[in-house]
Design a protein around this motif. Structure first.
Motif, PDB file in Angstrom:
ATOM      1  N   GLY A  38      17.821   0.220   3.491  1.00 47.90           N
ATOM      2  CA  GLY A  38      17.902   1.211   4.553  1.00 47.90           C
ATOM      3  C   GLY A  38      16.512   1.691   4.912  1.00 47.90           C
ATOM      4  O   GLY A  38      15.515   1.158   4.412  1.00 47.90           O
ATOM      5  N   PRO A  39      16.408   2.725   5.751  1.00 47.30           N
ATOM      6  CA  PRO A  39      15.088   3.190   6.174  1.00 47.30           C
ATOM      7  C   PRO A  39      14.254   3.729   5.022  1.00 47.30           C
ATOM      8  O   PRO A  39      13.047   3.907   5.166  1.00 47.30           O
ATOM      9  CB  PRO A  39      15.419   4.293   7.186  1.00 47.30           C
ATOM     10  CG  PRO A  39      16.823   4.711   6.885  1.00 47.30           C
ATOM     11  CD  PRO A  39      17.500   3.489   6.381  1.00 47.30           C
ATOM     12  N   TRP A  40      14.901   3.986   3.880  1.00 48.96           N
ATOM     13  CA  TRP A  40      14.162   4.476   2.732  1.00 48.96           C
ATOM     14  C   TRP A  40      13.432   3.348   1.988  1.00 48.96           C
ATOM     15  O   TRP A  40      12.601   3.621   1.137  1.00 48.96           O
ATOM     16  CB  TRP A  40      15.107   5.187   1.760  1.00 48.96           C
ATOM     17  CG  TRP A  40      16.282   4.343   1.354  1.00 48.96           C
ATOM     18  CD1 TRP A  40      16.348   3.445   0.321  1.00 48.96           C
ATOM     19  CD2 TRP A  40      17.539   4.297   1.996  1.00 48.96           C
ATOM     20  NE1 TRP A  40      17.566   2.835   0.266  1.00 48.96           N
ATOM     21  CE2 TRP A  40      18.346   3.346   1.286  1.00 48.96           C
ATOM     22  CE3 TRP A  40      18.101   4.963   3.086  1.00 48.96           C
ATOM     23  CZ2 TRP A  40      19.652   3.050   1.659  1.00 48.96           C
ATOM     24  CZ3 TRP A  40      19.408   4.662   3.440  1.00 48.96           C
ATOM     25  CH2 TRP A  40      20.168   3.728   2.739  1.00 48.96           C
TER      26      TRP A  40
ATOM     27  N   GLN B 190      13.124  -0.187   3.718  1.00 46.45           N
ATOM     28  CA  GLN B 190      12.873  -1.354   4.554  1.00 46.45           C
ATOM     29  C   GLN B 190      12.244  -0.925   5.876  1.00 46.45           C
ATOM     30  O   GLN B 190      12.338   0.233   6.273  1.00 46.45           O
ATOM     31  CB  GLN B 190      14.152  -2.129   4.801  1.00 46.45           C
ATOM     32  CG  GLN B 190      15.140  -1.481   5.764  1.00 46.45           C
ATOM     33  CD  GLN B 190      16.366  -2.349   6.008  1.00 46.45           C
ATOM     34  OE1 GLN B 190      16.500  -3.433   5.438  1.00 46.45           O
ATOM     35  NE2 GLN B 190      17.263  -1.887   6.873  1.00 46.45           N
ATOM     36  N   GLY B 191      11.602  -1.892   6.523  1.00 43.51           N
ATOM     37  CA  GLY B 191      10.894  -1.599   7.761  1.00 43.51           C
ATOM     38  C   GLY B 191       9.426  -1.939   7.622  1.00 43.51           C
ATOM     39  O   GLY B 191       8.932  -2.275   6.530  1.00 43.51           O
TER      40      GLY B 191
ATOM     41  N   TRP C   7       7.184  -0.382   4.792  1.00 41.04           N
ATOM     42  CA  TRP C   7       7.489  -0.582   3.375  1.00 41.04           C
ATOM     43  C   TRP C   7       7.139  -1.984   2.896  1.00 41.04           C
ATOM     44  O   TRP C   7       7.385  -2.971   3.584  1.00 41.04           O
ATOM     45  CB  TRP C   7       8.978  -0.356   3.107  1.00 41.04           C
ATOM     46  CG  TRP C   7       9.416   1.069   3.176  1.00 41.04           C
ATOM     47  CD1 TRP C   7      10.203   1.646   4.130  1.00 41.04           C
ATOM     48  CD2 TRP C   7       9.084   2.107   2.246  1.00 41.04           C
ATOM     49  NE1 TRP C   7      10.380   2.975   3.853  1.00 41.04           N
ATOM     50  CE2 TRP C   7       9.705   3.289   2.703  1.00 41.04           C
ATOM     51  CE3 TRP C   7       8.324   2.149   1.078  1.00 41.04           C
ATOM     52  CZ2 TRP C   7       9.589   4.494   2.036  1.00 41.04           C
ATOM     53  CZ3 TRP C   7       8.194   3.348   0.405  1.00 41.04           C
ATOM     54  CH2 TRP C   7       8.824   4.512   0.879  1.00 41.04           C
TER      55      TRP C   7
END
Length: 291
Positions: free
Chosen positions: A226-228, A230-231, A234
């Motif tokens: 999730g955004p915590w 991945q992206g 990160w």
């Protein structure tokens, strides 16, 4: 300077005595999420604050929290009103009085019995208020975040207290107190974001090679991205190895020569013998003997 106004910040209307409910309400009188803890948290932060705006904010809210403490204490006093008279005058038999005070979930009878029916600085389990509830660190970007979380926890407690009473007057007062937790959260969050930048907290930046790294430390079927983690910002490390710094992962220390000699002497004296099979107290107690 504090000046006491004899009228409450919000009107308290209690339909009937209820010592059990009084005990539950003590959670917001002397508990970790309660009004005294909040008042002391913001009061001590305000005394140390150098920024005029934040100091004013903290002192205003600290003073209001004392007003909320007065509201909760007044409700507790009203709920215990009948029990207080019974205690003072001793008109009931001891067993009957004890049952009336400990009924309705009032497990911590210390409140009504030992404090004469008045509000005690304990939580609902009878645990005395503790200054350890205050987690101020003296850095506004950290303390304001903690304040926001404290107000959120207090709101949840008020919601739960509202759910355990059908007294409309008490529900009304608790809804007011719950709503003020929301207002305080907003003020603290505005104050936090009036400081830019406010992350990371404190003065020192993080180590760049680890600040945006996510270590997946619990691999399995339920791994979720999730955004915590991945992206673009990160770096996701699937199976982190020991010593992510590239070293050998061992702890070492450089000792002066005089300490090396003493350390070796101690290590030799306390060395274990893996091949030994000594007779122990446990063996003797179980009736075992060595041949």
């Amino acid at each position: 300077m504090f000046v006491h106004n004899k009228r409450l910040q919000y009107t308290v209307r209690v339909a009937a005595p209820n010592p059990g409910l009084a005990n539950l309400l003590l959670e917001q009188f002397g508990g970790p999420q309660g009004e005294l803890a909040a008042a002391m948290r913001y009061f001590t932060q305000g005394l140390a604050e150098d920024d005029a705006g934040r100091k004013d904010l903290l002192m205003d809210i600290a003073t209001e929290e004392l007003s909320h403490l007065e509201i909760i204490g007044s409700i507790v006093g009203m709920l215990n009103k009948g029990a207080k008279g019974q205690l003072a005058e001793g008109v009931e038999q001891e067993a009957e009085l004890y049952r009336s005070l400990t009924g309705g979930g009032n497990d911590s009878h210390i409140t009504a019995l030992l404090y004469g029916g008045g509000p005690a600085l304990t939580n609902s389990g009878g645990v005395p208020w503790n200054a350890a509830y205050i987690d101020t660190i003296g850095e506004p970007t950290a303390d304001l975040r903690s304040n926001i979380a404290a107000e959120a926890r207090a709101k949840i407690i008020y919601e739960r207290l509202i759910n355990v009473t059908d007294d409309p007057g008490i529900q009304d007062a608790l809804k007011f107190l719950m709503t003020r937790e929301l207002a305080h959260q907003k003020s603290f969050e505005k104050a936090l974001h009036s400081m830019q930048p406010n992350f990371p907290q404190g003065k020192l930046p993080g180590m760049p090679e680890f600040t945006n790294t996510y270590f997946n430390m619990s691999q399995g079927a339920d791994d979720v991205r999730g955004p915590w983690n991945q992206g673009a910002e990160w770096q996701f490390v699937e199976t982190p190895q020991p010593a992510v710094d590239g070293g050998d992962g061992m702890a070492t220390v450089t000792l002066p020569d005089k300490d090396v000699q003493v350390w070796k002497q101690m290590a030799s004296r306390t060395m274990s013998n893996p091949s030994a099979d000594p007779l122990t107290g446990a063996d003797l107690g179980s009736g075992k003997t060595h041949h």
